[in-house]
Design an enzyme around this catalytic site. Structure first.
Site, short mmCIF file in Angstrom:
data_model
loop_
_atom_site.label_atom_id
_atom_site.label_comp_id
_atom_site.label_asym_id
_atom_site.label_seq_id
_atom_site.Cartn_x
_atom_site.Cartn_y
_atom_site.Cartn_z
N TYR A 84 76.60 -13.01 -22.96
CA TYR A 84 75.72 -14.30 -23.09
C TYR A 84 74.15 -13.99 -23.41
O TYR A 84 73.72 -14.67 -23.95
CB TYR A 84 75.17 -15.18 -21.45
CG TYR A 84 76.45 -15.07 -20.90
CD1 TYR A 84 77.99 -15.22 -21.71
CD2 TYR A 84 76.58 -15.56 -19.10
CE1 TYR A 84 79.44 -16.07 -20.39
CE2 TYR A 84 77.30 -15.45 -18.51
CZ TYR A 84 78.69 -15.66 -18.67
OH TYR A 84 79.59 -16.04 -17.85
N HIS A 142 85.06 -7.80 -18.57
CA HIS A 142 85.09 -10.55 -18.65
C HIS A 142 86.30 -10.75 -18.32
O HIS A 142 86.82 -11.79 -18.13
CB HIS A 142 84.51 -10.13 -19.85
CG HIS A 142 83.52 -10.93 -19.45
ND1 HIS A 142 81.99 -11.69 -20.23
CD2 HIS A 142 84.02 -13.07 -19.35
CE1 HIS A 142 81.69 -12.90 -19.96
NE2 HIS A 142 83.18 -13.30 -19.66
#
Ligand SMILES: NC(=O)c1ccc[n+]([C@@H]2O[C@H](COP(=O)([O-])OP(=O)(O)OC[C@H]3O[C@@H](n4cnc5c(N)ncnc54)[C@H](OP(=O)(O)O)[C@@H]3O)[C@@H](O)[C@H]2O)c1
Length: 307
Positions: A84, A142
């Site tokens: 991110y 992830h």
């Protein structure tokens, strides 16, 4: 608004923290969120808040503000990821809240994630450095598009070295989890999955009970591009009117009463406040059934879009 571009190569692909021994057989977890306490007890005994702030697609500056507003308004669970690019912002928002006496570090449950080409312990250290914390509360792989066995070894190493208090997975299928866990003692405490009224993850939720693992719902509003589809659905609109709550609040309450932990993403301060104000009403069994009937096992996230 900064958009995080997920590499196409890879696309081929909350004072609530109490911590103890690594997960074993999952027997510590009843898999039922405590709606009064606003927490769930994970399979290693750690206590995690049921509602958190999602920060995807927010810049460091936006994230620092969102995190601060969230903590000020009672959030104790924060979700970020190396990819991110906003772990620095999470750390800054947290530090501001600590400086103002709103929270202590140990009150806040921080989740971060390792991107598939970063399944190594150095990347964990880099995340901790960016967040400016000594440990995270939950570390996830992830996506299952790297060397997953190596990745899980890194999760166990980070746990053993005190760099994380709990470990888990994100976007892994039942088959991949089952295969992976044959080789490892520590069970995942949490699996993040795209979960919303149209993609209710019934099979995964049932499957994960055997490990005492919780589903953490990402995309509760379908993600930025699909918010209208979720929040203008006539069934949830009608239920919201009956409770004098917003549709977003009804949707999030459905997640909680379904046994999910949920991390709505928001940068608008009004949305941040609204999204945690979901503990003063209850959906009836009939309303829960009406929402369950909306399930289409339909995911919105398309890996081919590259983000
Ligand atoms: N593990 C994974 O692979 C994965 C993937 C995606 C996301 N996630 C995590 O899950 C979190 C949630 O997903 P998301 O943020 O992508 O999507 P989301 O939570 O489904 O939707 C976010 C969108 O909803 C809007 N919104 C928030 N609260 C609202 C409200 N009360 N009323 C109306 N609109 C509202 C936000 O607006 P504003 O931004 O204007 O406030 C934003 O546009 C992410 O932030 C991230 O932390 C994880």
């Amino acid at each position: 608004m900064k958009r995080i571009l997920f590499p196409l190569a890879a696309a081929a692909f909350l004072a609530l923290t109490a911590l103890s021994a690594p997960a074993d057989d999952g027997s510590a977890n009843s898999n039922a969120p405590n709606l009064e306490e606003r927490t769930v007890t994970l399979n290693n005994g750690a206590v995690m808040p049921t509602v958190g702030l999602g920060t995807a697609l927010q810049s460091n500056e936006e994230t620092a503000e969102s995190v601060y507003v969230a903590l000020k308004n009672g959030y104790r669970l924060l979700d970020t990821a190396g990819i991110y690019g906003n772990e620095v912002g999470v750390g800054q928002g947290l530090k501001r809240a600590i400086a103002e006496g709103i929270v202590k570090r140990e009150d806040v449950f921080i989740t971060t994630k390792l991107w598939p080409d970063h399944f190594n312990i150095e990347s964990v250290d880099e995340s901790l450095k960016r967040l400016d914390v000594e440990y995270v509360d939950l570390l996830l792989l992830h996506w299952p598009f790297g060397d997953n066995v190596q990745g899980y070894k890194v999760l166990e190493q980070a746990l053993a070295e005190g760099k994380t208090r709990t470990i888990g997975l994100s976007n892994f299928s039942q088959e991949t989890i089952e295969d992976l866990l044959k080789q490892f003692k520590t069970k995942p405490a949490v699996v993040q999955l795209e979960t919303h009224i149209f993609n209710q993850q019934n099979e995964m939720r049932e499957y994960l009970k055997k490990y005492g693992a919780f589903v953490m719902s990402w995309y509760p509003f379908g993600g930025r591009d699909n918010v209208k589809l979720v929040l203008e659905n006539e069934t949830v609109v009608k239920i919201a009117k009956a409770h004098n709550k917003s549709v977003a609040q009804v949707v999030l309450r459905w997640h909680l009463q379904s046994g999910f932990v949920v991390i709505p993403g928001a940068s608008n301060p009004d949305y941040i406040k609204e999204n945690i104000d979901i503990f003063d009403f209850e959906l009836s069994e009939e309303e829960m059934a009406q929402i369950r009937a909306l399930n289409q096992d339909k995911a919105f996230y398309d890996l081919r879009r590259g983000r």
